[in-house]
Design an enzyme around this catalytic site. Structure first.
Site, PDB file in Angstrom:
ATOM      1  CG  ASP A  30     -34.595 -10.961   8.410  1.00 48.38           C
ATOM      2  OD1 ASP A  30     -33.758 -11.823   8.244  1.00 48.38           O
ATOM      3  OD2 ASP A  30     -35.281 -10.797   7.786  1.00 48.38           O
ATOM      4  N   GLY A  57     -32.447 -15.979  -0.852  1.00 49.98           N
ATOM      5  CA  GLY A  57     -31.513 -15.090  -1.405  1.00 49.98           C
ATOM      6  C   GLY A  57     -30.094 -15.553  -1.114  1.00 49.98           C
ATOM      7  NE  ARG A  81     -36.692 -15.843  -1.951  1.00 47.30           N
ATOM      8  CZ  ARG A  81     -35.805 -14.928  -2.301  1.00 47.30           C
ATOM      9  NH1 ARG A  81     -35.651 -14.365  -3.563  1.00 47.30           N
ATOM     10  NH2 ARG A  81     -34.989 -14.183  -1.440  1.00 47.30           N
ATOM     11  NE  ARG A 126     -38.569  -9.913   0.604  1.00 47.25           N
ATOM     12  CZ  ARG A 126     -38.052 -10.928   0.058  1.00 47.25           C
ATOM     13  NH1 ARG A 126     -38.566 -10.983  -1.102  1.00 47.25           N
ATOM     14  NH2 ARG A 126     -37.589 -11.939   0.601  1.00 47.25           N
ATOM     15  CB  THR A 164     -30.773 -13.771   5.038  1.00 50.02           C
ATOM     16  OG1 THR A 164     -31.448 -12.636   4.544  1.00 50.02           O
ATOM     17  CG2 THR A 164     -30.782 -13.822   6.719  1.00 50.02           C
ATOM     18  CG  ASP A 184     -32.927  -9.155   4.561  1.00 52.23           C
ATOM     19  OD1 ASP A 184     -32.081  -8.314   3.678  1.00 52.23           O
ATOM     20  OD2 ASP A 184     -33.696  -9.854   4.027  1.00 52.23           O
ATOM     21  CG  ASP A 224     -37.929 -15.902   7.411  1.00 49.53           C
ATOM     22  OD1 ASP A 224     -37.776 -15.923   6.178  1.00 49.53           O
ATOM     23  OD2 ASP A 224     -38.480 -14.664   8.032  1.00 49.53           O
TER      24      ASP A 224
HETATM   25  O1  F6P Z   1     -33.670 -11.667   1.809  1.00 49.10           O
HETATM   26  C1  F6P Z   1     -32.554 -11.173   1.133  1.00 49.10           C
HETATM   27  C2  F6P Z   1     -32.905 -10.234   0.227  1.00 49.10           C
HETATM   28  O2  F6P Z   1     -31.936  -9.775  -0.311  1.00 49.10           O
HETATM   29  C3  F6P Z   1     -34.034  -9.019   0.643  1.00 49.10           C
HETATM   30  O3  F6P Z   1     -33.245  -7.909   1.263  1.00 49.10           O
HETATM   31  C4  F6P Z   1     -34.503  -8.442  -0.618  1.00 49.10           C
HETATM   32  O4  F6P Z   1     -35.667  -7.751  -0.554  1.00 49.10           O
HETATM   33  C5  F6P Z   1     -34.940  -9.746  -1.590  1.00 49.10           C
HETATM   34  O5  F6P Z   1     -33.833 -10.734  -0.601  1.00 49.10           O
HETATM   35  C6  F6P Z   1     -34.562  -9.720  -2.748  1.00 49.10           C
HETATM   36  O6  F6P Z   1     -34.863 -11.056  -3.451  1.00 49.10           O
HETATM   37  P1  F6P Z   1     -34.638 -11.507  -4.975  1.00 49.10           P
HETATM   38  O7  F6P Z   1     -33.293 -11.466  -5.339  1.00 49.10           O
HETATM   39  O8  F6P Z   1     -35.307 -12.542  -5.112  1.00 49.10           O
HETATM   40  O9  F6P Z   1     -35.427 -10.189  -5.626  1.00 49.10           O
END
Ligand code: F6P
Length: 323
Positions: free
Chosen positions: A131, A11, A72, A173, A127, A129, A103
């Site tokens: 985390d 992300g 990804r 998430r 990220t 998050d 991660d």
């Molecule tokens: O890991 C970062 C994040 O923004 C999470 O908080 C979220 O769940 C996820 O990515 C969403 O990913 P995508 O943009 O692939 O839907």
């Protein structure tokens, strides 16, 4: 080490550009050649590499997103995909790589280094998050919480005007850091996070208490990964048992991932980018750069991936006491 590459993966997060800029300019300052890999591991598999010069990263420190784009990659999960990636790096004479991501990015780097030890990786935590173990702040978190806070403040204005209860879903998430910080900063009545199990009874008790104390509106922040479900699901369950206010739901979504990075974000991302190049030059490989107590820290990938960063229980208590 003569030539290094930099890429962003997973992300995207505000501040990634500041980090890319720091990597490119530090590398050039140290006499290294530097290339950018487009679209993370997928670009590595496809050989999508672009030479970077000092001017390639001009005027990007203030921009959200990532000029190298992100993805990804399914191909990189396969041994054949990683082989292609290795051949592309070898062909270009790249022996060091700075990976900016979360991660999943560092797991990929670990697997790759175990198969092809002649390519050295260093990671920067990117990220929203927050985390990752081994750093107090990830790149993107500060901007994301400020973006979410501003949005929640606006929702509070309208919630108060109409005597409503809002369930506001923020990103995260697997982690409740965004929910916790924004919940405290906006005076939310409750926050629901994946790290603790959500009790509907407790939530309704809190809301009831607020109503009895003459609150005319309430806000509940829900991290998207909460065990009780998403904001819509939780709002439906609450509606059946609590009818003092009209209930509304708002999902903040990907707006939290965009926007111009905050000042602290730019500074931290720049420090991490510089430190990543320095680590490669010092022979510190397979590590994630972090900032802990305002000092640069190197944490081996396996530890950064394995350990989960816990929410501060004192901050969780703050929400209960201060709301
Ligand atoms: O890991 C970062 C994040 O923004 C999470 O908080 C979220 O769940 C996820 O990515 C969403 O990913 P995508 O943009 O692939 O839907």
């Amino acid at each position: 080490m003569k030539k290094i590459a930099v890429f962003t993966s997973g992300g995207d997060a505000p501040g990634m550009n500041a980090c890319i800029r720091a990597v490119v300019r530090t590398a050039i300052h140290e006499g290294l050649e530097v290339v950018g890999i487009m679209r993370g591991y997928q670009g590595m598999v496809e050989g999508d590499l672009v030479p970077m010069a000092k001017h390639s990263v001009s005027n990007i420190i203030n921009q959200g997103g990532t000029i190298l784009r992100s993805a990804r990659s399914e191909d990189f999960r396969t041994a054949a995909g990683r082989r292609r990636a290795y051949e592309n790096l070898q062909r270009s004479g790249i022996d060091g790589v700075v990976a900016i991501g979360g991660d999943g990015t560092f797991t990929g780097a670990s697997v790759f280094m175990s198969e092809y030890p002649d390519v050295k990786f260093v990671g920067c935590p990117g990220t929203i998050d927050n985390d990752l173990y081994g750093t107090d702040f990830t790149i993107g978190y500060d901007t994301a919480i400020n973006t979410a806070m501003e949005a929640i403040d606006k929702i509070k204005d309208t919630a108060n005007a109409h005597d409503r209860l809002f369930f506001i879903e923020v990103m995260g998430r697997d982690a409740g850091f965004i929910a916790l910080s924004t919940g405290i900063a906006t005076g939310a009545e409750a926050i629901l996070v994946p790290e603790t199990s959500t009790s509907l009874d407790d939530l309704i008790h809190t809301l009831e208490d607020g109503y009895q104390h003459k609150k005319n509106a309430s806000i509940v922040i829900v991290a998207e990964g909460d065990d009780a479900g998403g904001a819509f699901q939780i709002a439906e369950a609450v509606k059946k048992r609590f009818s003092h206010y009209e209930i509304k739901v708002s999902i903040l979504g990907h707006m939290q991932r965009g926007g111009s990075p905050t000042c602290m974000e730019r500074v931290r991302a720049s420090r991490m980018g510089m430190a990543a190049v320095q680590a490669l030059l010092d022979g510190k490989f397979g590590v994630m750069i972090g900032i802990v107590n305002n000092e640069i820290l190197h944490t081996p990938f396996d530890q950064a991936i394995k350990h989960h960063l816990d929410l501060n229980p004192e901050m969780l208590r703050m929400v209960e006491i201060l709301s």
